[in-house]
Design a protein around this motif. Structure first.
Motif, PDB file in Angstrom:
ATOM      1  N   VAL A  83       0.842  -1.204   0.000  1.00  0.00           N
ATOM      2  CA  VAL A  83       0.000   0.000   0.000  1.00  0.00           C
ATOM      3  C   VAL A  83       0.874   1.249   0.000  1.00  0.00           C
ATOM      4  O   VAL A  83       0.549   2.240  -0.674  1.00  0.00           O
ATOM      5  CB  VAL A  83      -0.990  -0.021   1.187  1.00  0.00           C
ATOM      6  CG1 VAL A  83      -1.712   1.300   1.332  1.00  0.00           C
ATOM      7  CG2 VAL A  83      -2.002  -1.151   1.008  1.00  0.00           C
ATOM      8  N   LEU A  84       1.989   1.216   0.718  1.00  0.00           N
ATOM      9  CA  LEU A  84       2.936   2.331   0.669  1.00  0.00           C
ATOM     10  C   LEU A  84       3.456   2.526  -0.755  1.00  0.00           C
ATOM     11  O   LEU A  84       3.583   3.656  -1.231  1.00  0.00           O
ATOM     12  CB  LEU A  84       4.093   2.089   1.633  1.00  0.00           C
ATOM     13  CG  LEU A  84       5.188   3.154   1.626  1.00  0.00           C
ATOM     14  CD1 LEU A  84       4.648   4.491   2.117  1.00  0.00           C
ATOM     15  CD2 LEU A  84       6.358   2.704   2.467  1.00  0.00           C
ATOM     16  N   THR A 103      -6.364   9.257  -9.150  1.00  0.00           N
ATOM     17  CA  THR A 103      -7.203   8.916  -8.003  1.00  0.00           C
ATOM     18  C   THR A 103      -8.109   7.740  -8.334  1.00  0.00           C
ATOM     19  O   THR A 103      -8.286   6.833  -7.512  1.00  0.00           O
ATOM     20  CB  THR A 103      -8.018  10.139  -7.556  1.00  0.00           C
ATOM     21  OG1 THR A 103      -7.115  11.208  -7.255  1.00  0.00           O
ATOM     22  CG2 THR A 103      -8.846   9.829  -6.324  1.00  0.00           C
ATOM     23  N   THR A 104      -8.661   7.732  -9.532  1.00  0.00           N
ATOM     24  CA  THR A 104      -9.493   6.598  -9.945  1.00  0.00           C
ATOM     25  C   THR A 104      -8.678   5.313  -9.973  1.00  0.00           C
ATOM     26  O   THR A 104      -9.106   4.284  -9.428  1.00  0.00           O
ATOM     27  CB  THR A 104     -10.104   6.869 -11.334  1.00  0.00           C
ATOM     28  OG1 THR A 104     -10.879   8.066 -11.275  1.00  0.00           O
ATOM     29  CG2 THR A 104     -10.976   5.726 -11.782  1.00  0.00           C
ATOM     30  N   LEU A 105      -7.501   5.362 -10.569  1.00  0.00           N
ATOM     31  CA  LEU A 105      -6.639   4.179 -10.613  1.00  0.00           C
ATOM     32  C   LEU A 105      -6.187   3.747  -9.221  1.00  0.00           C
ATOM     33  O   LEU A 105      -6.144   2.553  -8.915  1.00  0.00           O
ATOM     34  CB  LEU A 105      -5.420   4.440 -11.493  1.00  0.00           C
ATOM     35  CG  LEU A 105      -5.654   4.496 -12.991  1.00  0.00           C
ATOM     36  CD1 LEU A 105      -4.375   4.910 -13.718  1.00  0.00           C
ATOM     37  CD2 LEU A 105      -6.154   3.155 -13.500  1.00  0.00           C
ATOM     38  N   PHE A 106      -5.867   4.717  -8.378  1.00  0.00           N
ATOM     39  CA  PHE A 106      -5.403   4.392  -7.032  1.00  0.00           C
ATOM     40  C   PHE A 106      -6.495   3.706  -6.221  1.00  0.00           C
ATOM     41  O   PHE A 106      -6.257   2.660  -5.602  1.00  0.00           O
ATOM     42  CB  PHE A 106      -4.926   5.654  -6.303  1.00  0.00           C
ATOM     43  CG  PHE A 106      -4.581   5.410  -4.867  1.00  0.00           C
ATOM     44  CD1 PHE A 106      -3.400   4.787  -4.524  1.00  0.00           C
ATOM     45  CD2 PHE A 106      -5.441   5.799  -3.855  1.00  0.00           C
ATOM     46  CE1 PHE A 106      -3.072   4.554  -3.195  1.00  0.00           C
ATOM     47  CE2 PHE A 106      -5.130   5.565  -2.527  1.00  0.00           C
ATOM     48  CZ  PHE A 106      -3.946   4.940  -2.200  1.00  0.00           C
ATOM     49  N   ILE A 107      -7.677   4.267  -6.214  1.00  0.00           N
ATOM     50  CA  ILE A 107      -8.771   3.677  -5.431  1.00  0.00           C
ATOM     51  C   ILE A 107      -9.113   2.286  -5.959  1.00  0.00           C
ATOM     52  O   ILE A 107      -9.267   1.335  -5.184  1.00  0.00           O
ATOM     53  CB  ILE A 107     -10.007   4.598  -5.438  1.00  0.00           C
ATOM     54  CG1 ILE A 107      -9.705   5.887  -4.679  1.00  0.00           C
ATOM     55  CG2 ILE A 107     -11.213   3.896  -4.816  1.00  0.00           C
ATOM     56  CD1 ILE A 107     -10.790   6.938  -4.802  1.00  0.00           C
ATOM     57  N   PHE A 108      -9.231   2.164  -7.282  1.00  0.00           N
ATOM     58  CA  PHE A 108      -9.601   0.880  -7.858  1.00  0.00           C
ATOM     59  C   PHE A 108      -8.528  -0.181  -7.591  1.00  0.00           C
ATOM     60  O   PHE A 108      -8.819  -1.279  -7.117  1.00  0.00           O
ATOM     61  CB  PHE A 108      -9.845   1.020  -9.365  1.00  0.00           C
ATOM     62  CG  PHE A 108     -10.364  -0.228  -9.995  1.00  0.00           C
ATOM     63  CD1 PHE A 108     -11.705  -0.535  -9.926  1.00  0.00           C
ATOM     64  CD2 PHE A 108      -9.507  -1.112 -10.638  1.00  0.00           C
ATOM     65  CE1 PHE A 108     -12.198  -1.701 -10.505  1.00  0.00           C
ATOM     66  CE2 PHE A 108      -9.983  -2.276 -11.211  1.00  0.00           C
ATOM     67  CZ  PHE A 108     -11.332  -2.570 -11.133  1.00  0.00           C
ATOM     68  N   SER A 109      -7.262   0.149  -7.883  1.00  0.00           N
ATOM     69  CA  SER A 109      -6.201  -0.855  -7.741  1.00  0.00           C
ATOM     70  C   SER A 109      -5.918  -1.194  -6.283  1.00  0.00           C
ATOM     71  O   SER A 109      -5.670  -2.359  -5.954  1.00  0.00           O
ATOM     72  CB  SER A 109      -4.927  -0.388  -8.446  1.00  0.00           C
ATOM     73  OG  SER A 109      -4.473   0.822  -7.883  1.00  0.00           O
ATOM     74  N   CYS A 110      -5.976  -0.219  -5.411  1.00  0.00           N
ATOM     75  CA  CYS A 110      -5.727  -0.490  -3.997  1.00  0.00           C
ATOM     76  C   CYS A 110      -6.856  -1.345  -3.411  1.00  0.00           C
ATOM     77  O   CYS A 110      -6.596  -2.281  -2.647  1.00  0.00           O
ATOM     78  CB  CYS A 110      -5.589   0.826  -3.233  1.00  0.00           C
ATOM     79  SG  CYS A 110      -4.710   0.677  -1.691  1.00  0.00           S
ATOM     80  N   SER A 111      -8.083  -1.044  -3.772  1.00  0.00           N
ATOM     81  CA  SER A 111      -9.212  -1.862  -3.308  1.00  0.00           C
ATOM     82  C   SER A 111      -9.118  -3.278  -3.857  1.00  0.00           C
ATOM     83  O   SER A 111      -9.393  -4.249  -3.152  1.00  0.00           O
ATOM     84  CB  SER A 111     -10.543  -1.240  -3.740  1.00  0.00           C
ATOM     85  OG  SER A 111     -10.692   0.032  -3.185  1.00  0.00           O
ATOM     86  N   LEU A 112      -8.740  -3.390  -5.102  1.00  0.00           N
ATOM     87  CA  LEU A 112      -8.565  -4.702  -5.722  1.00  0.00           C
ATOM     88  C   LEU A 112      -7.466  -5.499  -5.013  1.00  0.00           C
ATOM     89  O   LEU A 112      -7.641  -6.676  -4.696  1.00  0.00           O
ATOM     90  CB  LEU A 112      -8.223  -4.523  -7.203  1.00  0.00           C
ATOM     91  CG  LEU A 112      -8.229  -5.746  -8.092  1.00  0.00           C
ATOM     92  CD1 LEU A 112      -9.641  -6.280  -8.233  1.00  0.00           C
ATOM     93  CD2 LEU A 112      -7.661  -5.385  -9.451  1.00  0.00           C
ATOM     94  N   LEU A 120     -17.407  -4.048 -10.504  1.00  0.00           N
ATOM     95  CA  LEU A 120     -18.276  -2.999 -11.045  1.00  0.00           C
ATOM     96  C   LEU A 120     -18.520  -1.914 -10.002  1.00  0.00           C
ATOM     97  O   LEU A 120     -18.383  -0.720 -10.294  1.00  0.00           O
ATOM     98  CB  LEU A 120     -19.605  -3.602 -11.527  1.00  0.00           C
ATOM     99  CG  LEU A 120     -20.586  -2.602 -12.127  1.00  0.00           C
ATOM    100  CD1 LEU A 120     -20.001  -1.968 -13.387  1.00  0.00           C
ATOM    101  CD2 LEU A 120     -21.914  -3.268 -12.437  1.00  0.00           C
ATOM    102  N   ALA A 121     -18.856  -2.312  -8.796  1.00  0.00           N
ATOM    103  CA  ALA A 121     -19.082  -1.336  -7.720  1.00  0.00           C
ATOM    104  C   ALA A 121     -17.798  -0.574  -7.415  1.00  0.00           C
ATOM    105  O   ALA A 121     -17.824   0.650  -7.200  1.00  0.00           O
ATOM    106  CB  ALA A 121     -19.592  -2.040  -6.472  1.00  0.00           C
ATOM    107  N   ASN A 122     -16.684  -1.273  -7.410  1.00  0.00           N
ATOM    108  CA  ASN A 122     -15.400  -0.645  -7.160  1.00  0.00           C
ATOM    109  C   ASN A 122     -15.092   0.404  -8.239  1.00  0.00           C
ATOM    110  O   ASN A 122     -14.651   1.512  -7.940  1.00  0.00           O
ATOM    111  CB  ASN A 122     -14.308  -1.717  -7.133  1.00  0.00           C
ATOM    112  CG  ASN A 122     -12.978  -1.200  -6.670  1.00  0.00           C
ATOM    113  OD1 ASN A 122     -12.848  -0.092  -6.161  1.00  0.00           O
ATOM    114  ND2 ASN A 122     -11.960  -2.014  -6.852  1.00  0.00           N
TER     115      ASN A 122
END
Length: 152
Positions: A83-84, A103-112, A120-122
Motif C-alpha cells: 500500500v505504501l 485517483t481513480t486508478l489508485f482507489i480501484f487498484s488499492c481496493s482490488l 463494477l461497484a469498485n
C-alpha cells in the motif's frame, strides 16, 4: 526514565509535531487573506503536540495481550509495504496524469489489491468519488487540482 512504550512513542510524536510546527510557521503569509494558509497546519501541529503530551502522561501499563496485538506478521508487513508503494506511485504520477486518472486508478487498484471482489461497484465508486472531489475543488472551491493529460 522511559519505561513505557507510550512514553517512547510520545517523544517521537512530539519531535514530529515540533518539526511540523517549525515548517508550518515558515509558510508564506498572504496580506489579503482573512484566514491564512497556515491556520490548519499550525492547528494540526499543536493538536499533535497536545496528544503527544497526553500520551506521555498516561500511566496505563501495557498488558501482555496488548503486546501481542502490536506484533506484525510478515503477510501484514507485505500488505503495508505494498500500500505504501501504491501511495508513492500515486504521488509521483499525480502531476503527470492528473488527479482524476490517478485517483481513480489508485482507489480501484488499492481496493482490488486489498481483496474487494465487486469490480463494477469498485469502478463506479472510484470514478464517482474522483469526479466529485475534482468538481468540488476545481469548480466550487476554486482550488485547481492537477489536470494532467485531461484538458479540463
Amino acid at each position: 526514565m522511559l519505561t513505557r512504550i507510550n512514553q517512547k512513542m510520545a517523544l517521537i510524536l512530539a519531535v514530529i509535531a515540533g518539526v511540523y510546527l517549525i515548517l508550518s510557521y515558515n509558510l508564506p503569509k498572504y496580506p489579503n487573506a482573512i484566514i491564512d494558509a497556515d491556520v490548519v497546519p499550525k492547528g494540526l501541529g499543536f493538536l499533535l503536540l497536545f496528544f503527544a503530551i497526553l500520551l506521555f502522561l498516561d500511566k496505563k501499563e501495557e498488558t501482555e495481550a496488548e503486546k501481542q496485538k502490536r506484533s506484525l506478521s510478515k503477510s501484514n508487513l507485505f500488505v503495508l509495504l505494498a500500500v505504501l508503494a501504491f501511495i508513492l506511485v500515486y504521488i509521483s504520477l499525480l502531476e503527470v496524469l492528473g488527479f482524476l486518472i490517478m485517483t481513480t486508478l489508485f482507489i480501484f487498484s488499492c481496493s482490488l489489491f486489498l481483496g474487494y471482489k465487486k469490480h463494477l461497484a469498485n469502478g463506479i465508486v472510484s470514478v464517482v468519488f474522483s469526479l466529485a472531489i475534482y468538481g468540488l475543488f476545481n469548480y466550487l472551491l476554486r482550488i485547481n487540482l492537477p489536470a494532467g493529460i485531461i484538458p479540463f
